[in-house]
Scaffold this motif. Sequence first.
Motif, short mmCIF file in Angstrom:
data_model
loop_
_atom_site.label_atom_id
_atom_site.label_comp_id
_atom_site.label_asym_id
_atom_site.label_seq_id
_atom_site.Cartn_x
_atom_site.Cartn_y
_atom_site.Cartn_z
N VAL A 248 -4.34 -42.90 -50.32
CA VAL A 248 -4.90 -42.95 -51.68
C VAL A 248 -3.85 -43.55 -52.60
CG1 VAL A 248 -5.87 -41.61 -53.58
CG2 VAL A 248 -6.33 -40.93 -51.22
N ALA A 249 -4.24 -44.60 -53.34
CA ALA A 249 -3.35 -45.26 -54.29
C ALA A 249 -4.01 -45.28 -55.65
CB ALA A 249 -3.03 -46.69 -53.84
N GLU A 250 -3.28 -44.73 -56.66
CA GLU A 250 -3.78 -44.68 -58.05
C GLU A 250 -5.14 -44.00 -58.11
OE1 GLU A 250 -3.78 -48.68 -59.43
OE2 GLU A 250 -1.59 -48.83 -59.47
N GLY A 251 -5.31 -42.94 -57.30
CA GLY A 251 -6.53 -42.15 -57.32
C GLY A 251 -7.69 -42.76 -56.56
N GLN A 252 -7.49 -43.92 -55.95
CA GLN A 252 -8.57 -44.58 -55.23
C GLN A 252 -8.23 -44.67 -53.75
OE1 GLN A 252 -11.47 -45.46 -56.63
NE2 GLN A 252 -10.69 -44.65 -58.59
N PRO A 253 -9.22 -44.34 -52.89
CA PRO A 253 -8.95 -44.44 -51.45
C PRO A 253 -8.83 -45.91 -51.02
CG PRO A 253 -11.27 -43.93 -51.83
CD PRO A 253 -10.60 -43.87 -53.17
N VAL A 254 -7.83 -46.21 -50.20
CA VAL A 254 -7.64 -47.57 -49.68
C VAL A 254 -7.70 -47.59 -48.15
CG1 VAL A 254 -6.31 -48.34 -51.65
CG2 VAL A 254 -5.13 -47.31 -49.70
N GLY A 255 -7.55 -46.41 -47.52
CA GLY A 255 -7.58 -46.39 -46.07
C GLY A 255 -7.54 -44.99 -45.53
N LEU A 256 -7.64 -44.91 -44.17
CA LEU A 256 -7.63 -43.62 -43.50
C LEU A 256 -7.03 -43.81 -42.11
CD1 LEU A 256 -8.55 -40.59 -43.30
CD2 LEU A 256 -10.67 -41.48 -42.26
N MET A 257 -6.13 -42.89 -41.74
CA MET A 257 -5.56 -42.89 -40.41
C MET A 257 -5.90 -41.58 -39.73
SD MET A 257 -1.60 -43.28 -39.13
CE MET A 257 -1.50 -44.99 -39.60
N ILE A 258 -6.31 -41.68 -38.44
CA ILE A 258 -6.58 -40.49 -37.64
C ILE A 258 -5.65 -40.54 -36.44
CG2 ILE A 258 -8.30 -39.23 -36.30
CD1 ILE A 258 -10.47 -40.45 -38.02
N VAL A 259 -4.87 -39.44 -36.25
CA VAL A 259 -3.92 -39.37 -35.15
C VAL A 259 -4.34 -38.25 -34.21
CG1 VAL A 259 -1.99 -40.33 -36.45
CG2 VAL A 259 -2.41 -37.85 -36.51
N HIS A 260 -4.11 -38.46 -32.88
CA HIS A 260 -4.44 -37.49 -31.86
C HIS A 260 -3.22 -37.24 -30.99
CE1 HIS A 260 -8.59 -38.57 -32.89
NE2 HIS A 260 -9.00 -37.47 -32.21
N THR A 261 -3.17 -36.01 -30.44
CA THR A 261 -2.10 -35.68 -29.50
C THR A 261 -2.66 -34.84 -28.37
OG1 THR A 261 0.05 -34.61 -29.24
CG2 THR A 261 -1.47 -33.61 -30.81
N SER A 262 -2.06 -34.97 -27.20
CA SER A 262 -2.43 -34.16 -26.05
C SER A 262 -1.30 -33.20 -25.68
CB SER A 262 -2.77 -35.06 -24.85
OG SER A 262 -1.63 -35.86 -24.52
N GLN A 263 -0.21 -33.23 -26.48
CA GLN A 263 0.98 -32.46 -26.15
C GLN A 263 0.97 -31.05 -26.77
OE1 GLN A 263 3.02 -33.83 -23.95
NE2 GLN A 263 1.68 -35.65 -24.00
N LYS A 264 0.14 -30.83 -27.79
CA LYS A 264 0.17 -29.53 -28.50
C LYS A 264 -1.20 -29.24 -29.06
CE LYS A 264 2.43 -32.47 -31.85
NZ LYS A 264 3.73 -32.79 -32.46
#
Length: 751
Positions: free
Chosen positions: A436-452
Amino acid sequence: MLKLDDLTHLPQVEGLIAQIAAGGPGLVVVAGLDPRTAVLPRGEAGLLPSGRATIWRILMREMLDARPRQQALLVTGDPSQRLPRDLRRRVQFASWPPGKSHAEAIAEAAARGPDLLLVERLDASSAAAALHAAAGGLRVLTQVDTVFRGAEVARFLLDLGVSRELLSALTWVVAVERLPTLCSHCKVPAQPDPEELEGWCQSFSDFEPLLREGTYFREQGCARCRGTGREGEVTAFDIWHPDPGAGAVEEQPSGLPIAAYVLGLAARGALPPGDVQRLEAGRLRRTYRLLRASEQATLEAKVALERRLAELEAANRVLQQRTEALISLESIGQALIASTNLSELAGRLCRNASQLCGADRAILYFLRPESGSAEVLAVTGWDPSLVGMSLEAQSVFGSQVGNEPEPCSGFPPGVPRQPTDVTADALRAALRVPFVAEGQPVGLMIVHTSQKARFAPGEVALLRAFGNQAAMAIQRAGLTEALRDKVRQLEAAQAELVQKERLEREMELARQVQQSVLPRVFPLVPGYTFAARSEPARWVGGDFYDVILLDADRFGLVIGDVSDKGMAAALYMAQVHSLIRAEARRQRTAGAGSPPPPEEVLHTVHRLLQELGRSSKFITVFYGVVDTASRRLTYVRAGHDLPILLRAGEVHQLRGEGLPLGFPDMDELYLSQEAIDLQPGDRLVLYTDGLTDAISPDGRAFGRERLIAQLRARAGVATADLCDALFAELAAHQGTADQFDDMTMLAVEVH
């Protein structure tokens, strides 16, 4: 020990070999084609090794036996090779070290004055030196890997750059070829036609008794020979000995032609008589198959090298990845600030995020508000083909976008479950990180793990701070990329406009140049009227025509069609056109008034095209010479469409065989020169295949039959009007369809 008697089956050979063995100074060449096994295995595609090297060694022994006290000196690049036991004590080796040429080694060996100089290989690097040694009074024996025989070898040496003066030292050429013999179990008697037998006896009088008394057979096929009718092999000889007082040596026939030898073998039942007619075609076929096999071997070597290169590049990439993993990353914040390339930045964000929190997989979505979509910019661990995929923004971001990372479950939006992706089932924790930049969404990241089972609070906080920096960087990179796209579009449009204007100027100039090459006004020849018309498929084309005044009694007619269109074809056409005009007007010999015949002109042009450089193009040509006094047309047709002759309401086609000019790797051009007497009222029409191949909007070709019908229907029309009327008919046939080929027509009327 193999002797000459084991390979010769006719007494004429033994007498000639005896002359060679007892002869004086001069160059003796053993010629034959022995392909390397790596290129073409023995018997592959009907190509048998000629046995040239065996004949060379036998002839070496014969020449030494004729003079028992003499010694020989062998110039070779392989001094470790072994000679037959009976020759070792009489043959010494003269090798050349690295840095010394083959010619220098031959010259040094000749300076030692051996009784017999043996040159293991005759080629462009050794030909002149071997002939120079022979001209200096030495007996020289060599061998050459070639399909040429007799005087053809002399012409081959001239093509290698040997002077005609040195060529006088060439005294003998023994050409050998291995042919498959008839199967003794299934061959059947087949006496030749009496007229055919009489022709053989007249052509080869030395063999007349053998030919008349011989018993002839033909192949049939059986289980033993696997239906081929052939079993075993036999050596055929062609022996050539020039007469210095009989003119140019390269034009003199063989004393023992291979055709006579094959007929002699046929008379003894070893070969069918038909093998004589198949000699030349078989030689051309074997040469073509050898070239094709060589090309295939080269291609396979290239594929193997490319495969090895790909393996090395893959190994190099792995090494680079491991090296990069050992190098300390610069500050993430500085890297994000410095990056302005959106795709590069997205890939770096995925990698850095995975390193910060120990994630196995990451995917980054970029919001494009103008289209209401979310684009996958980068992935880590997921299928790389997902990059560039576009989804609805609602399906990715939802109705509300917060500022804080939050846990999630399942696969990311747009990522399908793959049966082969077995590790995906082991993923245990997932986290959505909004940008989020200046109150506006610009992107999204989704991360996954199998270790925990979940991400630690410190990792979440680190990802929150990372997301704030990433949001500003990705917003700035997106704006920069949009600006760059606009600039690129503007520059491309401007460059395209400039290029189009320049191309139009160049093409107009090229069209003017090409039109200046084609004749605007034909020469005035009493009794003949000429007319022509040509329309290229593009600005310029590869068709041409001409009427060439050769002398007071002759003129030439020529039309050609290059195997391409556009600028490249036009340049090639201009080159061929100028060569034909120059060769057609060249006097055959100094002081002689007759121009060269059409066959000689096109042979010379083909050779010049080969010497000027290999090209992917070739050209079909019709070239004829008209004798105005006798009205006799002598012509050759090098692969061109059959000309049409209209005579007294009847349509005739001028026959003739020949191959196009300029074919790559085709040194020998086959042409048949023909002749026909023209009559008053005749109309000869030359054309290119663009006329008959003209396509209508519904895909129908104009066709040769329709062309003939149009010409017959306009038999009384003037020649110039005939061309205009026919092209008008072609335009009506094409309608709105594109013209795919150049169209050219040249008409000649005899009065």
